[in-house]
Design a protein around this motif. Structure first.
Motif, PDB file in Angstrom:
ATOM      1  N   ARG A  51       0.901  -1.120   0.040  1.00  0.00           N
ATOM      2  CA  ARG A  51      -0.180  -0.299   0.096  1.00  0.00           C
ATOM      3  C   ARG A  51       0.741   1.242   0.002  1.00  0.00           C
ATOM      4  NH1 ARG A  51      -4.733  -1.003  -1.188  1.00  0.00           N
ATOM      5  NH2 ARG A  51      -4.950  -2.913   0.378  1.00  0.00           N
ATOM      6  N   THR A  52       0.152   2.448  -0.514  1.00  0.00           N
ATOM      7  CA  THR A  52       1.011   3.796  -0.369  1.00  0.00           C
ATOM      8  C   THR A  52       0.083   4.457   0.182  1.00  0.00           C
ATOM      9  OG1 THR A  52       0.082   4.662  -2.560  1.00  0.00           O
ATOM     10  CG2 THR A  52       2.101   3.301  -2.544  1.00  0.00           C
ATOM     11  N   PHE A  53       0.640   5.738   0.697  1.00  0.00           N
ATOM     12  CA  PHE A  53      -0.041   6.526   1.888  1.00  0.00           C
ATOM     13  C   PHE A  53       0.313   8.075   1.342  1.00  0.00           C
ATOM     14  CE2 PHE A  53       0.131   9.129   5.700  1.00  0.00           C
ATOM     15  CZ  PHE A  53      -0.912   8.940   6.239  1.00  0.00           C
ATOM     16  N   ALA A  54      -0.853   8.844   1.666  1.00  0.00           N
ATOM     17  CA  ALA A  54      -0.686  10.484   1.325  1.00  0.00           C
ATOM     18  C   ALA A  54      -0.957  11.190   2.576  1.00  0.00           C
ATOM     19  CB  ALA A  54      -1.462  10.919   0.172  1.00  0.00           C
ATOM     20  N   TYR A  55      -0.019  12.095   3.060  1.00  0.00           N
ATOM     21  CA  TYR A  55      -0.362  12.985   4.358  1.00  0.00           C
ATOM     22  C   TYR A  55      -1.390  13.761   4.098  1.00  0.00           C
ATOM     23  CZ  TYR A  55       4.425  10.858   5.346  1.00  0.00           C
ATOM     24  OH  TYR A  55       5.544  10.056   5.285  1.00  0.00           O
ATOM     25  N   PRO A  56      -2.375  13.838   5.104  1.00  0.00           N
ATOM     26  CA  PRO A  56      -3.504  14.650   4.783  1.00  0.00           C
ATOM     27  C   PRO A  56      -2.769  16.155   5.226  1.00  0.00           C
ATOM     28  CG  PRO A  56      -4.117  12.888   6.329  1.00  0.00           C
ATOM     29  CD  PRO A  56      -2.720  12.664   6.051  1.00  0.00           C
ATOM     30  N   CYS A  57      -3.049  17.153   4.358  1.00  0.00           N
ATOM     31  CA  CYS A  57      -2.703  18.502   4.218  1.00  0.00           C
ATOM     32  C   CYS A  57      -1.092  18.549   4.160  1.00  0.00           C
ATOM     33  CB  CYS A  57      -2.993  19.247   5.418  1.00  0.00           C
ATOM     34  SG  CYS A  57      -5.051  19.389   5.575  1.00  0.00           S
ATOM     35  N   GLY A  58      -0.615  17.290   3.985  1.00  0.00           N
ATOM     36  CA  GLY A  58       0.918  17.446   3.834  1.00  0.00           C
ATOM     37  C   GLY A  58       1.512  17.629   5.121  1.00  0.00           C
ATOM     38  N   ASP A  59       0.963  17.163   6.492  1.00  0.00           N
ATOM     39  CA  ASP A  59       1.353  17.252   7.712  1.00  0.00           C
ATOM     40  C   ASP A  59       1.839  15.767   8.029  1.00  0.00           C
ATOM     41  OD1 ASP A  59       0.370  19.871   7.827  1.00  0.00           O
ATOM     42  OD2 ASP A  59      -1.450  19.339   8.843  1.00  0.00           O
ATOM     43  N   THR A  60       3.048  15.945   8.634  1.00  0.00           N
ATOM     44  CA  THR A  60       3.789  14.639   9.052  1.00  0.00           C
ATOM     45  C   THR A  60       3.808  14.525  10.596  1.00  0.00           C
ATOM     46  OG1 THR A  60       5.966  15.796   8.640  1.00  0.00           O
ATOM     47  CG2 THR A  60       4.979  14.539   6.822  1.00  0.00           C
ATOM     48  N   LYS A  61       3.283  15.399  11.272  1.00  0.00           N
ATOM     49  CA  LYS A  61       3.571  15.288  12.700  1.00  0.00           C
ATOM     50  C   LYS A  61       2.181  15.119  13.326  1.00  0.00           C
ATOM     51  CE  LYS A  61       7.577  18.139  13.016  1.00  0.00           C
ATOM     52  NZ  LYS A  61       8.365  18.935  13.643  1.00  0.00           N
ATOM     53  N   ALA A  62       1.953  14.448  14.467  1.00  0.00           N
ATOM     54  CA  ALA A  62       0.782  14.365  15.498  1.00  0.00           C
ATOM     55  C   ALA A  62       1.276  14.572  16.738  1.00  0.00           C
ATOM     56  CB  ALA A  62       0.493  12.800  15.414  1.00  0.00           C
ATOM     57  N   GLY A  63       0.633  15.762  17.162  1.00  0.00           N
ATOM     58  CA  GLY A  63       0.859  16.202  18.427  1.00  0.00           C
ATOM     59  C   GLY A  63       2.480  16.825  18.539  1.00  0.00           C
ATOM     60  N   GLY A  64       2.765  17.322  17.273  1.00  0.00           N
ATOM     61  CA  GLY A  64       4.323  17.789  17.284  1.00  0.00           C
ATOM     62  C   GLY A  64       5.314  16.866  17.113  1.00  0.00           C
ATOM     63  N   VAL A  65       4.888  15.776  17.050  1.00  0.00           N
ATOM     64  CA  VAL A  65       5.940  14.489  16.968  1.00  0.00           C
ATOM     65  C   VAL A  65       5.608  13.790  15.470  1.00  0.00           C
ATOM     66  CG1 VAL A  65       6.881  12.209  17.775  1.00  0.00           C
ATOM     67  CG2 VAL A  65       5.810  14.131  19.298  1.00  0.00           C
ATOM     68  N   SER A  66       6.899  13.814  14.808  1.00  0.00           N
ATOM     69  CA  SER A  66       6.826  13.146  13.520  1.00  0.00           C
ATOM     70  C   SER A  66       6.345  11.684  13.625  1.00  0.00           C
ATOM     71  CB  SER A  66       8.099  13.150  12.894  1.00  0.00           C
ATOM     72  OG  SER A  66       8.281  12.424  11.634  1.00  0.00           O
ATOM     73  N   TYR A  67       5.391  11.298  12.480  1.00  0.00           N
ATOM     74  CA  TYR A  67       4.994  10.005  12.673  1.00  0.00           C
ATOM     75  C   TYR A  67       5.490   9.181  11.266  1.00  0.00           C
ATOM     76  CZ  TYR A  67       0.857  11.579   9.695  1.00  0.00           C
ATOM     77  OH  TYR A  67       0.196  11.863   8.630  1.00  0.00           O
ATOM     78  N   LEU A  68       6.431  10.084  10.442  1.00  0.00           N
ATOM     79  CA  LEU A  68       6.684   9.730   9.399  1.00  0.00           C
ATOM     80  C   LEU A  68       7.642   8.201   9.299  1.00  0.00           C
ATOM     81  CD1 LEU A  68       8.545  11.761   6.900  1.00  0.00           C
ATOM     82  CD2 LEU A  68       9.494   9.670   7.021  1.00  0.00           C
ATOM     83  N   GLU A  69       8.393   8.105  10.371  1.00  0.00           N
ATOM     84  CA  GLU A  69       9.188   6.828  10.302  1.00  0.00           C
ATOM     85  C   GLU A  69       8.285   5.565  10.737  1.00  0.00           C
ATOM     86  OE1 GLU A  69      12.444   6.997  12.987  1.00  0.00           O
ATOM     87  OE2 GLU A  69      13.510   8.651  11.919  1.00  0.00           O
ATOM     88  N   GLY A  70       7.390   6.062  11.438  1.00  0.00           N
ATOM     89  CA  GLY A  70       6.265   4.892  11.934  1.00  0.00           C
ATOM     90  C   GLY A  70       5.584   4.107  10.701  1.00  0.00           C
ATOM     91  N   LEU A  71       5.531   4.900   9.562  1.00  0.00           N
ATOM     92  CA  LEU A  71       4.728   4.409   8.427  1.00  0.00           C
ATOM     93  C   LEU A  71       5.466   3.387   7.422  1.00  0.00           C
ATOM     94  CD1 LEU A  71       3.565   7.958   6.947  1.00  0.00           C
ATOM     95  CD2 LEU A  71       2.140   6.105   8.214  1.00  0.00           C
ATOM     96  N   GLN A  72       7.037   3.553   7.806  1.00  0.00           N
ATOM     97  CA  GLN A  72       7.627   2.634   6.803  1.00  0.00           C
ATOM     98  C   GLN A  72       7.703   1.110   6.803  1.00  0.00           C
ATOM     99  OE1 GLN A  72      11.821   4.251   7.000  1.00  0.00           O
ATOM    100  NE2 GLN A  72      11.088   6.312   7.052  1.00  0.00           N
ATOM    101  N   ASN A  73       7.180   0.679   8.064  1.00  0.00           N
ATOM    102  CA  ASN A  73       6.858  -0.767   7.903  1.00  0.00           C
ATOM    103  C   ASN A  73       5.714  -1.159   7.045  1.00  0.00           C
ATOM    104  OD1 ASN A  73       9.383  -1.483   9.271  1.00  0.00           O
ATOM    105  ND2 ASN A  73       8.552  -1.214  11.238  1.00  0.00           N
ATOM    106  N   ASP A  74       4.499  -0.238   7.104  1.00  0.00           N
ATOM    107  CA  ASP A  74       3.353  -0.322   6.534  1.00  0.00           C
ATOM    108  C   ASP A  74       2.937  -0.049   4.935  1.00  0.00           C
ATOM    109  OD1 ASP A  74       1.737  -1.401   9.136  1.00  0.00           O
ATOM    110  OD2 ASP A  74       2.647   0.609   9.995  1.00  0.00           O
ATOM    111  N   PHE A  75       3.988   0.928   4.643  1.00  0.00           N
ATOM    112  CA  PHE A  75       3.886   1.506   3.339  1.00  0.00           C
ATOM    113  C   PHE A  75       5.134   1.350   2.419  1.00  0.00           C
ATOM    114  CE2 PHE A  75       0.843   3.492   5.976  1.00  0.00           C
ATOM    115  CZ  PHE A  75      -0.527   3.272   5.203  1.00  0.00           C
TER     116      PHE A  75
END
Length: 263
Positions: free
Chosen positions: A136-160
């Motif tokens: 699967r691939t993913f697109a960041y809503p609004c291009g935002d890559t942080k949740a609560g000020g913390v990046s979740y970009l690395e957390g995606l790498q095992n799923d996409f």
């Protein structure tokens, strides 16, 4: 002396010719992506793509009415196109300028990384139920890559396999590409000629361009006319000997196979 140099010159020209045809033996790649699971995607976009045998990637928000109420249609779309993940509720950071549309419940600035990842994984489950696919691939809503000020970009790498951002850029096979933050060209009000000019630029520079569409003929504040969209698709079809039209997943897999993805 000149005769001795001819084989070297021919080798250089041959090498240049190969590099100019490096996108699956084409001059460039054009990826068509459509965000937010809108009714116009099913009503306008899919018929237009299918009529010309072109491929699209649909970044779907699973809670969107046009997704939840039209599941059988999306299942049919999956046979020819890519169903990709655009989260469950499309949360964005609400504390940025122009983000008045973000509600308190879905303000990414108040999310935890755990919450956004749980919602993303649930959307993957919904998509797999439709198309039976694991990659699967993913697109960041609004291009935002942080949740609560913390990046979740690395957390995606095992799923996409890859993820699309919103920064404006074209992808070159000559420089490393971050597969989990691939840039694109957002579409909002451009004419057909303006969109085609970007494709010509990609051909001239041997790059990949990813188009980001929302509304196509209406339904969204970010919109392109049906005529402009039609003109772009017709140009892609007319020049298919030079233009590769993969899904976002296929394009990312190709970049990875070429060895130009950032480690």
């Amino acid at each position: 002396m000149l005769l001795k140099r001819i084989p070297v010159l021919l080798l250089c020209l041959w090498s240049l010719s190969l590099s100019a045809q490096d996108w699956n033996k084409k001059k460039c790649a054009v990826v068509l992506t459509y965000d937010d699971a809108l009714h116009v995607h099913l009503n306008n976009v899919v018929p237009a793509l299918d009529s010309l045998k072109l491929k699209g990637t649909f970044f779907l928000t699973a809670a969107a009415p046009a997704f939840a109420k039209r599941l059988p249609e999306w299942k049919k779309v999956a046979a020819k196109h890519e169903l990709a993940n655009h989260t469950l509720f499309h949360p964005c950071e609400g504390n940025r300028p122009g983000r008045e549309f973000v509600t308190e419940d879905y303000n990414l600035a108040t999310y935890s990384v755990r919450r956004i990842m749980d919602e993303i994984k649930m959307t993957n489950t919904a998509l797999e139920a439709l198309d039976g696919k694991k990659e699967r691939t993913f697109a960041y809503p609004c291009g935002d890559t942080k949740a609560g000020g913390v990046s979740y970009l690395e957390g995606l790498q095992n799923d996409f396999v890859a993820a699309r951002g919103v920064q404006t850029e074209m992808v070159s096979l000559q420089t490393p590409t971050n597969l989990h933050l691939i840039g694109c060209y957002g579409v909002n009000g451009q004419t057909g000629d303006e969109l085609i000019a970007l494709v010509k630029q990609a051909m001239e520079t041997n790059r990949m361009i990813v188009f980001l569409f929302h509304g196509v003929g209406g339904e969204h504040g970010l919109n392109v006319s049906l005529e402009a969209h039609r003109q772009l698709l017709q140009y892609l079809k007319q020049h298919e000997k030079d233009i590769w039209n993969p899904t976002f997943l296929e394009a990312a897999q190709y970049v990875k196979a070429k060895g130009t993805a950032k480690k």
